[in-house]
Design a protein around this motif. Structure first.
Motif, PDB file in Angstrom:
ATOM      1  N   PRO A  71      11.348  16.237  12.053  1.00  0.00           N
ATOM      2  CA  PRO A  71      11.119  16.794  10.713  1.00  0.00           C
ATOM      3  C   PRO A  71      10.371  15.868   9.768  1.00  0.00           C
ATOM      4  CG  PRO A  71      13.471  16.343  11.089  1.00  0.00           C
ATOM      5  CD  PRO A  71      12.779  16.248  12.414  1.00  0.00           C
ATOM      6  N   LEU A  72      10.453  14.548   9.970  1.00  0.00           N
ATOM      7  CA  LEU A  72       9.726  13.629   9.092  1.00  0.00           C
ATOM      8  C   LEU A  72       8.222  13.881   9.128  1.00  0.00           C
ATOM      9  CD1 LEU A  72      11.594  10.267   9.795  1.00  0.00           C
ATOM     10  CD2 LEU A  72      11.522  11.480   7.607  1.00  0.00           C
ATOM     11  N   ARG A  73       7.728  14.364  10.255  1.00  0.00           N
ATOM     12  CA  ARG A  73       6.279  14.581  10.384  1.00  0.00           C
ATOM     13  C   ARG A  73       5.771  15.696   9.465  1.00  0.00           C
ATOM     14  NH1 ARG A  73       3.482  12.448  14.946  1.00  0.00           N
ATOM     15  NH2 ARG A  73       4.827  11.359  16.435  1.00  0.00           N
ATOM     16  N   GLY A  74       6.657  16.573   9.030  1.00  0.00           N
ATOM     17  CA  GLY A  74       6.216  17.702   8.220  1.00  0.00           C
ATOM     18  C   GLY A  74       6.450  17.554   6.734  1.00  0.00           C
ATOM     19  N   MET A  75       6.840  16.361   6.291  1.00  0.00           N
ATOM     20  CA  MET A  75       7.173  16.153   4.883  1.00  0.00           C
ATOM     21  C   MET A  75       6.009  15.499   4.146  1.00  0.00           C
ATOM     22  SD  MET A  75      11.083  14.760   5.225  1.00  0.00           S
ATOM     23  CE  MET A  75      12.358  15.731   6.044  1.00  0.00           C
ATOM     24  N   ASP A  76       5.440  16.205   3.173  1.00  0.00           N
ATOM     25  CA  ASP A  76       4.301  15.671   2.437  1.00  0.00           C
ATOM     26  C   ASP A  76       4.667  14.457   1.588  1.00  0.00           C
ATOM     27  OD1 ASP A  76       2.761  17.686   3.500  1.00  0.00           O
ATOM     28  OD2 ASP A  76       2.916  18.980   1.727  1.00  0.00           O
ATOM     29  N   ASN A  77       5.937  14.329   1.205  1.00  0.00           N
ATOM     30  CA  ASN A  77       6.356  13.207   0.373  1.00  0.00           C
ATOM     31  C   ASN A  77       6.899  12.042   1.201  1.00  0.00           C
ATOM     32  OD1 ASN A  77       8.521  14.819   1.125  1.00  0.00           O
ATOM     33  ND2 ASN A  77       9.679  14.471  -0.760  1.00  0.00           N
ATOM     34  N   VAL A  78       6.617  12.058   2.490  1.00  0.00           N
ATOM     35  CA  VAL A  78       6.959  10.947   3.377  1.00  0.00           C
ATOM     36  C   VAL A  78       5.680  10.450   4.043  1.00  0.00           C
ATOM     37  CG1 VAL A  78       8.266  10.208   5.399  1.00  0.00           C
ATOM     38  CG2 VAL A  78       9.294  11.809   3.784  1.00  0.00           C
ATOM     39  N   LEU A  79       5.311   9.198   3.776  1.00  0.00           N
ATOM     40  CA  LEU A  79       4.149   8.584   4.411  1.00  0.00           C
ATOM     41  C   LEU A  79       4.587   7.967   5.732  1.00  0.00           C
ATOM     42  CD1 LEU A  79       2.552   6.702   1.377  1.00  0.00           C
ATOM     43  CD2 LEU A  79       1.984   8.973   2.245  1.00  0.00           C
ATOM     44  N   LEU A  80       3.816   8.207   6.791  1.00  0.00           N
ATOM     45  CA  LEU A  80       4.143   7.712   8.122  1.00  0.00           C
ATOM     46  C   LEU A  80       2.997   6.907   8.696  1.00  0.00           C
ATOM     47  CD1 LEU A  80       5.587  11.027   9.654  1.00  0.00           C
ATOM     48  CD2 LEU A  80       6.874   9.206   8.521  1.00  0.00           C
ATOM     49  N   SER A  81       3.343   5.846   9.409  1.00  0.00           N
ATOM     50  CA  SER A  81       2.352   5.108  10.192  1.00  0.00           C
ATOM     51  C   SER A  81       3.026   4.637  11.477  1.00  0.00           C
ATOM     52  CB  SER A  81       1.753   3.936   9.398  1.00  0.00           C
ATOM     53  OG  SER A  81       2.763   3.050   8.944  1.00  0.00           O
ATOM     54  N   PRO A  82       2.263   4.421  12.563  1.00  0.00           N
ATOM     55  CA  PRO A  82       2.833   4.219  13.896  1.00  0.00           C
ATOM     56  C   PRO A  82       3.158   2.765  14.237  1.00  0.00           C
ATOM     57  CG  PRO A  82       0.475   4.439  14.085  1.00  0.00           C
ATOM     58  CD  PRO A  82       0.793   4.612  12.623  1.00  0.00           C
ATOM     59  N   HIS A  83       4.111   2.171  13.510  1.00  0.00           N
ATOM     60  CA  HIS A  83       4.519   0.774  13.732  1.00  0.00           C
ATOM     61  C   HIS A  83       3.279  -0.117  13.818  1.00  0.00           C
ATOM     62  CE1 HIS A  83       7.817  -1.991  15.598  1.00  0.00           C
ATOM     63  NE2 HIS A  83       6.978  -2.661  14.818  1.00  0.00           N
ATOM     64  N   CYS A  84       2.473  -0.024  12.774  1.00  0.00           N
ATOM     65  CA  CYS A  84       1.195  -0.731  12.765  1.00  0.00           C
ATOM     66  C   CYS A  84       1.046  -1.656  11.570  1.00  0.00           C
ATOM     67  CB  CYS A  84       0.042   0.274  12.770  1.00  0.00           C
ATOM     68  SG  CYS A  84       0.023   1.331  11.302  1.00  0.00           S
ATOM     69  N   ALA A  85       2.118  -1.846  10.786  1.00  0.00           N
ATOM     70  CA  ALA A  85       1.993  -2.679   9.593  1.00  0.00           C
ATOM     71  C   ALA A  85       1.525  -4.085   9.935  1.00  0.00           C
ATOM     72  CB  ALA A  85       3.320  -2.732   8.840  1.00  0.00           C
ATOM     73  N   TRP A  86       1.881  -4.560  11.119  1.00  0.00           N
ATOM     74  CA  TRP A  86       1.508  -5.907  11.554  1.00  0.00           C
ATOM     75  C   TRP A  86       0.021  -6.013  11.883  1.00  0.00           C
ATOM     76  CZ3 TRP A  86      -0.876  -6.437  16.261  1.00  0.00           C
ATOM     77  CH2 TRP A  86      -0.819  -5.315  17.100  1.00  0.00           C
ATOM     78  N   ALA A 133       0.830  -1.206   0.000  1.00  0.00           N
ATOM     79  CA  ALA A 133       0.000   0.000   0.000  1.00  0.00           C
ATOM     80  C   ALA A 133       0.864   1.256   0.000  1.00  0.00           C
ATOM     81  CB  ALA A 133      -0.928  -0.011   1.213  1.00  0.00           C
ATOM     82  N   MET A 134       1.950   1.242   0.778  1.00  0.00           N
ATOM     83  CA  MET A 134       2.842   2.402   0.794  1.00  0.00           C
ATOM     84  C   MET A 134       3.493   2.615  -0.566  1.00  0.00           C
ATOM     85  SD  MET A 134       4.712   2.587   4.515  1.00  0.00           S
ATOM     86  CE  MET A 134       3.964   3.691   5.742  1.00  0.00           C
ATOM     87  N   ILE A 135       3.925   1.535  -1.192  1.00  0.00           N
ATOM     88  CA  ILE A 135       4.531   1.648  -2.522  1.00  0.00           C
ATOM     89  C   ILE A 135       3.543   2.252  -3.513  1.00  0.00           C
ATOM     90  CG2 ILE A 135       5.377   0.288  -4.484  1.00  0.00           C
ATOM     91  CD1 ILE A 135       6.583  -1.638  -2.309  1.00  0.00           C
ATOM     92  N   ARG A 192       1.631   7.015  -6.634  1.00  0.00           N
ATOM     93  CA  ARG A 192       0.548   7.851  -7.126  1.00  0.00           C
ATOM     94  C   ARG A 192       0.470   9.216  -6.433  1.00  0.00           C
ATOM     95  NH1 ARG A 192       0.087   7.624 -11.529  1.00  0.00           N
ATOM     96  NH2 ARG A 192      -1.796   8.879 -11.327  1.00  0.00           N
ATOM     97  N   GLY A 193       1.463   9.537  -5.588  1.00  0.00           N
ATOM     98  CA  GLY A 193       1.533  10.872  -4.992  1.00  0.00           C
ATOM     99  C   GLY A 193       0.410  11.188  -4.031  1.00  0.00           C
ATOM    100  N   LEU A 194      -0.133  10.183  -3.361  1.00  0.00           N
ATOM    101  CA  LEU A 194      -1.318  10.427  -2.533  1.00  0.00           C
ATOM    102  C   LEU A 194      -1.036  11.330  -1.335  1.00  0.00           C
ATOM    103  CD1 LEU A 194      -3.133   6.965  -2.557  1.00  0.00           C
ATOM    104  CD2 LEU A 194      -3.273   8.885  -4.157  1.00  0.00           C
ATOM    105  N   GLY A 195       0.194  11.279  -0.796  1.00  0.00           N
ATOM    106  CA  GLY A 195       0.526  12.156   0.320  1.00  0.00           C
ATOM    107  C   GLY A 195       0.464  13.627  -0.055  1.00  0.00           C
TER     108      GLY A 195
END
Length: 333
Positions: free
Chosen positions: A277-292, A116-118, A123-126
């Motif tokens: 700084p990662l939290r403010g980057m639109d081209n970086v998708l973040l999730s809270p260690h929840c992939a599992w 999903a992240m890939i 597709r630039g969704l962030g």
């Protein structure tokens, strides 16, 4: 050894982030053993909580050689999930303590998340979401975008999760490379994957997806040198362990345009600091260690982690035995 003979055996959960321990309790107490919940983190807290434990179920608390050496009654450590970086396995083995884990509880979930992240990065969704939230309406804000067909996916590690990713993304027409010194060529051929060295993977991949365990050898392996090899249009995705990526080097690579962005579920320090700084980057998708996570995977992981200790305490064959050189029941009260 029968369950009745172990009726007073104690199982301690060192730490957990669940609302309750109902699945674990059903398995442990259903087998006639005693379950003791704890929320311990420091060595002294862990030793105090586990002093009388025959078995331990572990999530994030670090079971170091020091802690293990102070738990003479301990017979088995079972970890939620696949990773073993919270446990000094060598120390446990030397002490005759069985180590078990759950390597297959979230294969679908983590591979879904990485895929999903890939796709979202492709597709630039962030950037699109951020632009629309700010009142914009501009298809160019996420550019340049490229269709996936004909692009290259680079898998750092080729165990079961990246094999699942390969299957799930097969329909998008990606060329797939993998770097894994332990991968069998026949397996790679079966999945249509080309095995390469790390430099080739970083240089040619449009998406680098990280799937290696955290070890001394893998810590920081995706760092400044790797980013220098990558295309400026490339993305890196990490659903494995945070410290595999040098986070400062990643921030520098994204800010400088050395790479196009990233998708991160795991971080060097968790939770990720609020001002990072990662939290403010639109081209970086973040999730809270929840992939599992899914309701299905959580139930499976928790149940299997509990079954591991029951199997050891009952003297049954252990399904998920990590350090097989330790013969079950060599440490008895």
């Amino acid at each position: 050894m029968t369950a009745n003979a172990n009726a007073t055996a104690t199982v301690v959960v060192t730490d957990y982030e669940f609302a309750d321990l109902a699945p674990e309790r059903a398995v442990i107490e259903g087998a006639g053993f005693r379950l003791v919940p704890a929320q311990a983190s420091t060595p002294d807290e862990l030793v105090a909580a586990c002093a009388d434990a025959d078995a331990v179920i572990n999530q994030y608390a670090r079971l170091t050689a020091e802690v293990i050496g102070r738990l003479p009654a301990l017979r088995v450590i079972s970890r939620y999930g696949i990773g073993l970086d919270t446990i000094d396995v060598d120390a446990a083995t030397a002490a005759g303590i069985i180590v078990a884990h759950v390597p297959d509880g979230s294969l679908d979930d983590v591979s879904d998340h990485a895929s999903a992240m890939i796709l979202a990065l492709a597709r630039g969704l962030g950037p699109y979401r951020a632009s629309l939230a700010a009142g914009g309406w501009d298809y160019t804000v996420a550019g340049p975008l490229f269709r996936l067909r004909g692009r290259t996916l680079g898998l750092l590690g080729f165990g079961r999760i990246p094999q699942y990713v390969t299957r799930k993304l097969a329909g998008f027409g990606l060329r797939v490379l993998a770097h894994d010194p332990y991968a069998r060529p026949a397996t790679a051929e079966e999945y249509g994957v080309t095995l390469v060295d790390a430099e080739t993977l970083f240089r040619e991949a449009d998406f680098v997806s990280v799937h290696v365990p955290l070890t001394d050898a893998t810590a920081g392996m995706v760092g400044a040198e790797a980013f220098a090899l990558m295309k400026p249009t490339a993305y890196v995705v990490n659903t494995a362990r945070g410290p595999v990526i040098d986070q400062d080097a990643l921030v520098a690579a994204v800010l400088s345009g050395r790479i196009a962005g990233a998708g991160l579920d795991v971080f060097e320090s968790e939770p990720l600091p609020a001002d990072h700084p990662l939290r403010g980057m639109d081209n970086v998708l973040l999730s809270p260690h929840c992939a599992w996570y899914s309701e299905d995977s959580e139930e499976e992981i928790r149940t299997k982690a509990a079954r591991n200790v029951v199997e050891v305490l009952r003297g049954e064959p252990l399904t998920y035995h990590v350090n097989r050189e330790v013969v079950p029941h060599t440490r008895r009260r």
